[in-house]
Each structure stands twice: as C-alpha cells, then as structure tokens.
Design a protein around this motif. Structure first.
Motif, PDB file in Angstrom:
ATOM      1  N   GLN A  62       4.365 -17.575 -11.877  1.00  0.00           N
ATOM      2  CA  GLN A  62       4.777 -16.353 -11.206  1.00  0.00           C
ATOM      3  C   GLN A  62       4.460 -16.397  -9.715  1.00  0.00           C
ATOM      4  OE1 GLN A  62       6.375 -13.628 -12.451  1.00  0.00           O
ATOM      5  NE2 GLN A  62       6.546 -14.619 -14.426  1.00  0.00           N
ATOM      6  N   ASN A  63       3.390 -17.098  -9.367  1.00  0.00           N
ATOM      7  CA  ASN A  63       2.977 -17.165  -7.972  1.00  0.00           C
ATOM      8  C   ASN A  63       2.581 -18.605  -7.628  1.00  0.00           C
ATOM      9  OD1 ASN A  63       2.029 -16.747  -5.421  1.00  0.00           O
ATOM     10  ND2 ASN A  63       0.732 -15.016  -5.967  1.00  0.00           N
ATOM     11  N   LEU A 130      -3.057 -10.818  -3.915  1.00  0.00           N
ATOM     12  CA  LEU A 130      -1.772 -10.452  -4.509  1.00  0.00           C
ATOM     13  C   LEU A 130      -1.560  -8.938  -4.494  1.00  0.00           C
ATOM     14  CD1 LEU A 130      -1.651 -12.875  -7.578  1.00  0.00           C
ATOM     15  CD2 LEU A 130      -0.321 -13.032  -5.464  1.00  0.00           C
ATOM     16  N   LEU A 131      -2.614  -8.197  -4.787  1.00  0.00           N
ATOM     17  CA  LEU A 131      -2.510  -6.734  -4.742  1.00  0.00           C
ATOM     18  C   LEU A 131      -2.294  -6.241  -3.316  1.00  0.00           C
ATOM     19  CD1 LEU A 131      -5.247  -5.652  -7.310  1.00  0.00           C
ATOM     20  CD2 LEU A 131      -2.769  -5.520  -7.575  1.00  0.00           C
ATOM     21  N   ARG A 134       1.312  -6.932  -2.435  1.00  0.00           N
ATOM     22  CA  ARG A 134       2.173  -5.950  -3.116  1.00  0.00           C
ATOM     23  C   ARG A 134       2.064  -4.587  -2.446  1.00  0.00           C
ATOM     24  NH1 ARG A 134       1.745  -5.013  -9.455  1.00  0.00           N
ATOM     25  NH2 ARG A 134       2.837  -7.000  -9.452  1.00  0.00           N
ATOM     26  N   GLN A 135       0.850  -4.200  -2.092  1.00  0.00           N
ATOM     27  CA  GLN A 135       0.650  -2.916  -1.415  1.00  0.00           C
ATOM     28  C   GLN A 135       1.392  -2.898  -0.079  1.00  0.00           C
ATOM     29  OE1 GLN A 135      -3.397  -2.105  -0.297  1.00  0.00           O
ATOM     30  NE2 GLN A 135      -3.024   0.076  -0.023  1.00  0.00           N
ATOM     31  N   ARG A 137       4.035  -4.695   0.780  1.00  0.00           N
ATOM     32  CA  ARG A 137       5.469  -4.674   0.500  1.00  0.00           C
ATOM     33  C   ARG A 137       5.910  -3.272   0.090  1.00  0.00           C
ATOM     34  NH1 ARG A 137       8.107  -4.814  -4.179  1.00  0.00           N
ATOM     35  NH2 ARG A 137       6.265  -5.486  -5.318  1.00  0.00           N
ATOM     36  N   LEU A 138       5.157  -2.640  -0.792  1.00  0.00           N
ATOM     37  CA  LEU A 138       5.503  -1.285  -1.229  1.00  0.00           C
ATOM     38  C   LEU A 138       5.384  -0.279  -0.091  1.00  0.00           C
ATOM     39  CD1 LEU A 138       3.879  -1.259  -4.785  1.00  0.00           C
ATOM     40  CD2 LEU A 138       6.312  -1.402  -4.223  1.00  0.00           C
TER      41      LEU A 138
END
Length: 181
Positions: A62-63, A130-131, A134-135, A137-138
């Motif tokens: 996935q990564n 990763l979090l 994602r944060q 990007r969101l």
C-alpha cells in the motif's frame, strides 16, 4: 491492526513463554500439561507471526516508501521468533533441557526487544508520517471544497440578487403601466 493488536499480542506471548520456559529449564522437568501448553503457545505464536508478516506485506504494498523497513521488520522478527520457537520445541518440549536457562531467557528477551525497538523506531513513526500526510492531503481537499462551495454560494447570491432586482423592476414597470392606464 499490526501496531495495536498483532505485534503487542505476539510480544506478550513471547514474554509468557520466556517466563514459563525459563522456569521449566531451571527445574529440568516438564509435565504433559506443560508440553501441551507450550505447543499451544507455539501454534499461537506461529499463527500470530504469519498474520503479522502478511499485514506488514500488505502495508508495504500500500505504501512502497516504507516497504523496505516493514519487510526488514518482518524478516528480523521472524528469524528471532523462529529461533525461540525452535528452542522451545527442540529443547523444552522434547525434554532435553540442554540450553541453560539464562541463554533461553536472553534469546527471548532479545526477540522481545527487537519487537519493541521496531514498534517504536519503525512502526509508530511510519504510522505518524502516514497520518500526517493524510491529514495534510485532507486539509488541502477541505480548503479546496470550501473555496468551491463559497464560489457556488456567491454565484447563487448573485443570481438570486439578479432575480430579485428583475422582479422588482418588472413590478415597478407594471405598476407604472397600470398607473398610466
């Protein structure tokens, strides 16, 4: 799942077999019930290790940026755990008791330390990065969506204002026309 359940459960199980095995090696005797208990521990350890490796492989696919470190963790922990499981089955369950208790204890401790070291030096920082990605990007998506929504609201207000003034002008024109009649 790996970070919260699998790895801690495996390390807990290793701690239990470390204590039980050290005591058994010190006494140099094992009952049938203890043999069965060790076999259960071995089966659960193997199953947990297999699922752990599978989860690490999935996370690596996935990564790809962290695939190498996750693969290294799986291999390193797998080798160390296999050595402990071999000591249990070949020396403790078989009743040979040729390994000194301190050697067994040290090997189990080393394996547990590998797990905790990788947990805190690889898994948690990787999850944190990763979090954070994602944060970020969101957050960018949220700003974009708010901007697009604001544009649509302004467009709706502009159209509503135009419609309002068109109706007012039409009513005013009709009122003037009615007065002229």
């Amino acid at each position: 799942d790996t970070l919260i359940h699998r790895l801690p459960a495996m390390l807990e199980r290793l701690g239990k077999v470390r204590a039980k095995g050290t005591g058994t090696l010190s006494k140099k005797e094992i009952s049938e019930a203890d043999k069965v208990e060790f076999q259960v521990h071995l089966a659960v350890l193997k199953q947990t290790l297999d699922v752990l490796k599978l989860n690490l492989d999935k996370a690596g696919r996935q990564n790809p940026a962290v695939a190498a470190s996750l693969t290294r963790l799986g291999v390193e922990l797998g080798v160390a755990s296999a050595e402990v499981m071999a000591m249990i089955s070949d020396d403790i369950v078989s009743g040979r008791f040729s390994i000194p208790p301190q050697t067994y204890f040290d090997k189990c401790t080393q394996t547990i330390d590998i797990g905790y070291r990788e947990l805190f030096s690889t898994l948690i920082p990787t999850l944190d990065s990763l979090l954070k990605a994602r944060q970020d990007r969101l957050q960018r998506e949220l700003v974009l969506e708010i901007g697009v929504s604001a544009i649509f609201v302004l467009l709706l207000l502009w159209l509503s204002g135009g419609a309002y003034y068109a109706v007012i002008r039409a009513v005013h024109d009709l009122s003037r026309g009615a007065t002229a009649m």
